[in-house]
Design an enzyme around this catalytic site. Structure first.
Site, PDB file in Angstrom:
ATOM      1  N   ASP A 298     -10.149   9.887   0.702  1.00 58.85           N
ATOM      2  CA  ASP A 298      -9.368   9.783  -0.685  1.00 58.85           C
ATOM      3  C   ASP A 298      -7.891   9.058   0.161  1.00 58.85           C
ATOM      4  OD1 ASP A 298     -11.545  10.684  -2.199  1.00 58.85           O
ATOM      5  OD2 ASP A 298     -10.347  12.114  -2.930  1.00 58.85           O
TER       6      ASP A 298
ATOM      7  N   ASP B 143     -13.329  18.363  -2.107  1.00 61.40           N
ATOM      8  CA  ASP B 143     -11.977  17.772  -2.186  1.00 61.40           C
ATOM      9  C   ASP B 143     -10.725  18.831  -1.440  1.00 61.40           C
ATOM     10  OD1 ASP B 143     -12.004  15.506  -2.861  1.00 61.40           O
ATOM     11  OD2 ASP B 143     -11.944  16.051  -4.758  1.00 61.40           O
TER      12      ASP B 143
END
Length: 158
Positions: free
Chosen positions: A128, A112
Site C-alpha cells: 500500500d 495489513d
C-alpha cells in the site's frame, strides 16, 4: 529498464517478508506497540481494497490487477524507457499491485499490519505504501511535465 523491474521485485520482496512475519508472529487483531502513541503493528485481514471497500470481490480484484499490471508494463516498456522519473513511479505502483495481488491469490485477503496511532487511518502494508508513493510521484511527475511543456511553449513564443 531492468533496474525498474528490480525495484518492483524489491518492493514485492519486502512486502511479502513483512506479511510473512506478521502471519507468523502477530495473532489476528492483536496490537503490538512499536513507538508508543505513534506506530504499532496490528494483524488485519482485508478482503477489500483501500479502506476495505468492495469487500469480498476477489474476481473483480483479479481482473483489475491483471489489467493494471498489463498497462503498467506497457507504459514501462514504451514511455518509461525515455523517462526515469516516470519509470520509477511505475515501478513502485507495479510492485505494490503485485504484492497485494499475491495475497489475494494465495490467501483470499490482503495482510495489513502497519497502524499509525496518532491519526485515525486504516491499517496498511508495504505494498500500500509503494502504491501510494508511486501514485504521488506520478502526479508530481505529470504536474512537472505539464509545467515544463508550458514553459517551453512560452519560451518558443518569444
Amino acid at each position: 529498464m531492468l533496474i525498474y523491474y528490480i525495484i518492483s521485485l524489491v518492493v514485492i520482496g519486502i512486502d511479502q517478508i513483512t506479511k510473512y512475519l506478521t502471519l507468523e508472529n502477530i495473532p489476528l487483531h492483536e496490537n503490538i506497540e512499536v513507538i508508543p502513541s505513534i506506530l504499532s503493528f496490528t494483524y488485519f485481514k482485508n478482503t477489500g481494497a483501500a479502506w476495505s471497500i468492495l469487500e469480498g470481490q476477489m474476481i473483480f480484484f483479479y481482473i483489475v490487477t491483471f489489467i493494471v499490471v498489463g498497462v503498467i508494463v506497457y507504459y514501462m516498456q514504451t514511455q518509461g524507457r525515455n523517462d526515469k522519473k516516470f519509470a520509477f513511479a511505475l515501478s513502485l505502483i507495479l510492485g505494490g499491485a503485485i504484492g497485494n495481488f499475491i495475497d489475494r491469490l494465495l490467501l483470499k485477503y490482503v495482510v495489513d499490519m502497519i497502524r499509525l496511532e496518532f491519526i485515525d487511518f486504516p491499517i496498511f502494508n508495504v505494498a500500500d505504501m509503494a502504491l501510494t508513493m508511486g501514485v504521488a510521484f506520478m502526479i508530481l511527475y505529470l504536474f512537472y511535465d505539464e509545467w515544463k511543456e508550458h514553459k517551453q511553449k512560452k519560451v518558443g513564443m518569444k
